[in-house]
Design an enzyme around this catalytic site. Structure first.
Site, PDB file in Angstrom:
ATOM      1  N   CYS A   1      -5.832   0.464   6.604  1.00  0.00           N
ATOM      2  CA  CYS A   1      -6.211   0.702   5.247  1.00  0.00           C
ATOM      3  C   CYS A   1      -7.262   1.256   5.007  1.00  0.00           C
ATOM      4  CB  CYS A   1      -6.147   0.068   4.270  1.00  0.00           C
ATOM      5  SG  CYS A   1      -5.697   0.350   2.879  1.00  0.00           S
TER       6      CYS A   1
ATOM      7  N   CYS B   1       0.641  -1.819   0.256  1.00  0.00           N
ATOM      8  CA  CYS B   1       0.567  -0.546  -0.247  1.00  0.00           C
ATOM      9  C   CYS B   1       1.145   1.132   0.182  1.00  0.00           C
ATOM     10  CB  CYS B   1      -0.583   0.170   1.123  1.00  0.00           C
ATOM     11  SG  CYS B   1      -1.911   1.606   1.478  1.00  0.00           S
TER      12      CYS B   1
ATOM     13  N   HIS C   1      -2.415  -3.717   5.356  1.00  0.00           N
ATOM     14  CA  HIS C   1      -2.230  -3.766   6.273  1.00  0.00           C
ATOM     15  C   HIS C   1      -3.810  -2.886   6.880  1.00  0.00           C
ATOM     16  CE1 HIS C   1      -2.757   1.531   5.687  1.00  0.00           C
ATOM     17  NE2 HIS C   1      -2.429   0.600   4.767  1.00  0.00           N
TER      18      HIS C   1
ATOM     19  N   ARG D   1       2.968   5.333   6.346  1.00  0.00           N
ATOM     20  CA  ARG D   1       3.507   4.352   7.860  1.00  0.00           C
ATOM     21  C   ARG D   1       3.648   2.865   7.292  1.00  0.00           C
ATOM     22  NH1 ARG D   1      -2.317   4.972  10.019  1.00  0.00           N
ATOM     23  NH2 ARG D   1      -3.054   4.419   7.638  1.00  0.00           N
TER      24      ARG D   1
ATOM     25  N   ASP E   1       0.484   4.171   1.951  1.00  0.00           N
ATOM     26  CA  ASP E   1       0.974   4.320   2.774  1.00  0.00           C
ATOM     27  C   ASP E   1       1.486   4.991   3.657  1.00  0.00           C
ATOM     28  OD1 ASP E   1       0.083   4.340   6.282  1.00  0.00           O
ATOM     29  OD2 ASP E   1      -2.364   4.527   5.352  1.00  0.00           O
TER      30      ASP E   1
END
Length: 206
Positions: free
Chosen positions: A101, A42, A98, A46, A44
């Site tokens: 998400c 992803c 994750h 993080r 993302d």
């Protein structure tokens, strides 16, 4: 230095520290790229691929998009997969989602008419296909977690069924999920074989 000068300074410090720890690191890195792993994850911020598995630059080839999707019409992802397998010679493809998400959570909510809604329509299809299984979860949070897991499993199926992998039986495909709350990865690969593909006639390779 401009608004992003602090990032350039961080880069200089990082490069200096890295070279001090491993003299010749960047010179060696610039001459070859032979990763064993392709990470499809992803976007993302993080979930940094190299960092959470403790590998250095050059050891993981990475493709990231919102909600870690592998879509047959996404030439970017398919080109990365082809290059990773047929040029770089990766031995393992890791599809990593994750919990928490945003793309998956958006797929469980009404569309807001944004461009990203066209992309996460693929996750909405998964949510519809597995609606009964998702709705057996008692809370909205656990339903979202279940969809995160199912999404990973379906994307693993998509990788396994891609033309690239049909010609590369030596490459193993893994499904993982990352938990932001404890920093740990969990292997979902065993559940993949029990997941139905979105296309009813679809079968996993033997």
């Amino acid at each position: 230095m401009g608004e992003l000068g602090h990032l350039l300074e961080n880069n200089r410090l990082w490069a200096t520290r890295t070279e001090a720890r491993q003299p010749g690191f960047f010179r060696a890195l610039s001459t070859q790229q032979r990763p064993e792993y392709l990470w499809i994850g992803c976007s993302d911020s993080r979930v940094p691929a190299n960092e959470i598995v403790g590998l250095a630059p050059g050891e993981v080839f990475v493709q990231r998009n919102v909600a870690n999707l592998v879509v047959h019409s996404d030439l970017n992802c398919l080109a990365v997969l082809d290059f990773a397998v047929n040029v770089l010679g990766v031995r393992h493809v890791i599809v990593c989602g994750h919990y928490g998400c945003g793309g998956v959570q958006a797929a469980l909510a009404p569309s807001e008419g944004r461009i990203v809604d066209h992309w996460i329509r693929h996750v909405r299809d998964i949510a519809k296909f597995y609606r009964e299984e998702i709705e057996r979860e008692p809370t909205p949070e656990s339903q979202a977690r279940k969809l995160c897991e199912l999404n990973v499993a379906v994307q693993v199926v998509h990788v396994r069924e891609s033309p690239v992998l049909q010609g590369a039986p030596h490459v193993k495909v893994h499904g993982w999920i990352y938990d932001l709350s404890d920093g740990l990865l969990r292997d979902l690969t065993p559940m993949v074989d029990s997941v139905r593909a979105l296309e009813p006639g679809c079968k996993l390779p033997g």
